[in-house]
Structures are given as C-alpha cells and as structure tokens.
Enzyme design. Structure first.
Site, short mmCIF file in Angstrom:
data_model
loop_
_atom_site.label_atom_id
_atom_site.label_comp_id
_atom_site.label_asym_id
_atom_site.label_seq_id
_atom_site.Cartn_x
_atom_site.Cartn_y
_atom_site.Cartn_z
CB ILE A 188 -0.97 0.00 1.21
CG1 ILE A 188 -1.97 1.17 1.10
CG2 ILE A 188 -0.23 -0.02 2.54
CD1 ILE A 188 -3.14 1.08 2.08
CB CYS A 189 0.94 4.14 0.86
SG CYS A 189 1.11 5.92 1.05
CG HIS A 190 5.18 6.49 -0.47
ND1 HIS A 190 4.09 7.07 0.13
CD2 HIS A 190 5.76 7.46 -1.21
CE1 HIS A 190 4.02 8.34 -0.21
NE2 HIS A 190 5.01 8.61 -1.03
#
Length: 184
Positions: free
Chosen positions: A112-114
């Site tokens: 998730i995300c970065h």
C-alpha cells in the site's frame, strides 16, 4: 471477515523507522481477525518506530529480524507504506531479495501507498497492473508497470497475486481484498 486464515503465517516487512502506522496496524489487525499468525519482520531485532504521516507514532516490537527470516516460512507478505519505510528498505539487498522471493515462489503480496517502490526495486512490477500513492506513478511506469488510480488493484499476472492500494483512506478495501486473496 468472511475468510478463514487459520494456519496461515503472514510476514509484514517494515523498516526500523518511517512506516505509516495505520498502514501496518490495520492490515495486521484484519489478518489476525481472520485467524492469521502475523509476524513483523524488520532489519532491526528490537522494535520499529511507526509514524502518523510526519509525526512519530507508536513503537512496535519486532517478531524476527530479517537476517533470521526466510520467505519459505510464510504464506504471504504485506508491505506497509510511509515514505521513509520503502525508501530505506529498497537500499537493503536482503530486503529486496526477501520481497523478490515471494514473487519467485508464487506467494501473494499486498502493498500500500509508497510500498510499491520496494516492488520496483525488486524488479517485480514489469507487466503488472497496480496502484500506489500518486507520486510513484512515474517510477512504477518506468519500471514497466501499468499504473491505475484505483482504491484497490488486484493483479494476477505472473506466478502470484499482487494486491495494491493508494493511501490510508483505501485501507478498508485493501484489508478486505488482502484477506480474500490470502485465503484463496
């Protein structure tokens, strides 16, 4: 949660500092509620310092150091975000190899995300459809990924299934989808 993960052991790989707290704790808690044994792996053997965006959050005890962890001991892998977390881990050859081993073994991975920065470093995004924090779009497309701006993306290209999401707001869909995929 609809699925049963009893008997499954899930690794969560996080740097000693810089993991976005909710992107670790919410998937961990959802997987545990579904019955999984969730283990925190890090390059340290003590504890990690999580963050709430730029502010220090809680600390969390590490279950096992990366140096003593083997992908064969796990059924799946979760990679939480936070800018500093994957940025640090992608500079650690053992962490990159750990991630790549899950793909080589055909085991499911959720990021998730970065966190997809680490996937790009592990050279496992080419030809895959995924999502991430929007600022990673260019990095991921340059690494061969097809980037989508979606709450959650499931890619079954290659030998394993990859679940990705963009940000903390996507956590409910991310956790539900990861549980579904890991239970399959």
């Amino acid at each position: 949660m609809a699925h049963d993960l009893k008997g499954k052991t899930i690794a969560v790989l996080a740097a000693p500092e810089g993991t976005e707290q909710v992107e670790l704790t919410e998937p961990r808690d959802g997987l545990r509620e579904a019955g999984a044994d969730v283990r925190l792996i890090s390059t340290t053997d003590t504890e990690i310092q999580m963050f709430n965006h730029l502010d220090k959050g809680d600390t969390l005890a590490v279950d096992a150091p990366l140096s003593a962890s083997v992908p064969d001991a796990f059924d799946a892998l979760v990679l939480p975000g936070g800018v500093a977390n994957p940025d640090f881990l992608r500079t650690v050859p053992e962490a990159v190899a750990f991630v790549r081993a899950f793909f080589d073994a055909g085991k499911p991975v959720a990021a998730i995300c970065h966190a997809p920065w680490l996937l790009a470093e592990a050279d496992v995004v080419n030809g895959r459809t995924l999502t991430s924090w929007p600022s990673l779009r260019t990095d991921l497309t340059n690494a061969g990924a097809l980037w989508r701006d979606e709450e959650v993306q499931v890619c079954e290209a290659g030998p394993n299934t990859l679940v990705t999401s963009r940000k903390p707001d996507d956590l409910p869909a991310f956790v539900k989808t990861a549980v579904d995929v890991f239970a399959a």
